[in-house]
Scaffold this motif. Sequence first.
Motif, PDB file in Angstrom:
ATOM      1  N   ALA A  13       0.834  -1.205   0.000  1.00 11.12           N
ATOM      2  CA  ALA A  13       0.000   0.000   0.000  1.00 11.12           C
ATOM      3  C   ALA A  13       0.868   1.255   0.000  1.00 11.12           C
ATOM      4  O   ALA A  13       0.569   2.228  -0.715  1.00 11.12           O
ATOM      5  CB  ALA A  13      -0.945  -0.006   1.199  1.00 11.12           C
ATOM      6  N   ALA A  14       1.937   1.249   0.787  1.00 10.21           N
ATOM      7  CA  ALA A  14       2.843   2.404   0.829  1.00 10.21           C
ATOM      8  C   ALA A  14       3.555   2.590  -0.511  1.00 10.21           C
ATOM      9  O   ALA A  14       3.691   3.718  -1.004  1.00 10.21           O
ATOM     10  CB  ALA A  14       3.857   2.237   1.963  1.00 10.21           C
ATOM     11  N   VAL A  15       3.982   1.489  -1.108  1.00 11.08           N
ATOM     12  CA  VAL A  15       4.636   1.554  -2.415  1.00 11.08           C
ATOM     13  C   VAL A  15       3.646   2.066  -3.458  1.00 11.08           C
ATOM     14  O   VAL A  15       3.973   2.929  -4.279  1.00 11.08           O
ATOM     15  CB  VAL A  15       5.196   0.167  -2.823  1.00 11.08           C
ATOM     16  CG1 VAL A  15       5.676   0.184  -4.274  1.00 11.08           C
ATOM     17  CG2 VAL A  15       6.328  -0.249  -1.887  1.00 11.08           C
ATOM     18  N   ALA A  16       2.422   1.544  -3.426  1.00 14.71           N
ATOM     19  CA  ALA A  16       1.402   1.980  -4.387  1.00 14.71           C
ATOM     20  C   ALA A  16       1.133   3.472  -4.259  1.00 14.71           C
ATOM     21  O   ALA A  16       0.947   4.160  -5.270  1.00 14.71           O
ATOM     22  CB  ALA A  16       0.113   1.185  -4.196  1.00 14.71           C
ATOM     23  N   MET A  17       1.142   3.994  -3.037  1.00 13.68           N
ATOM     24  CA  MET A  17       0.913   5.433  -2.857  1.00 13.68           C
ATOM     25  C   MET A  17       2.046   6.252  -3.471  1.00 13.68           C
ATOM     26  O   MET A  17       1.795   7.271  -4.120  1.00 13.68           O
ATOM     27  CB  MET A  17       0.765   5.752  -1.362  1.00 13.68           C
ATOM     28  CG  MET A  17       0.281   7.152  -1.102  1.00 13.68           C
ATOM     29  SD  MET A  17      -1.389   7.375  -1.753  1.00 13.68           S
ATOM     30  CE  MET A  17      -1.216   8.928  -2.573  1.00 13.68           C
TER      31      MET A  17
END
Length: 157
Positions: A13-17
């Motif tokens: 999720a952090a990478v996707a953001m």
Amino acid sequence: METQIGITEENRAAVAMILCRILADEYVLHTKTRNAHWNVEGNDFYNKHLFFEQQYNQMDDIVDSVAERIRTLGHYAPGTLKSFLDLTHLSETKSHENTSIGFIKELLSDHESIIIYLRENSDRLASELKDYRTSNFITSLLETHEKMAWMLRAHLK
């Protein structure tokens, strides 16, 4: 079906953001480069018209690859103008006439801004978020933007 690629959901999720912000920047820069292609004026019109076309074609490939990387991680890529404008750190405001030099300076500034963001996040993606593939991916984007910035900068000499 849940994405199982050896990266925790929290890290994905952090990478996707991070990637969503990159996608927004890339899309805005792509649009600004198309604007330069369409609206450049002056005695160097034809050459700069073709130059900007080459650059926005490169940007088109970048936009698609970033969106696909987001999907690979099991997240949805933003796809609306509003979402891009909410996520980007670039300005869509134009502060010059439609000259090649004005467009080049603005586009160069945007490329340099993206380069800094990519560089800031490359190590974090690998060391903190344990996504070495995305770290390598944005390192390749960094290389592409550095070359595109060099091409723009060369016109200012």
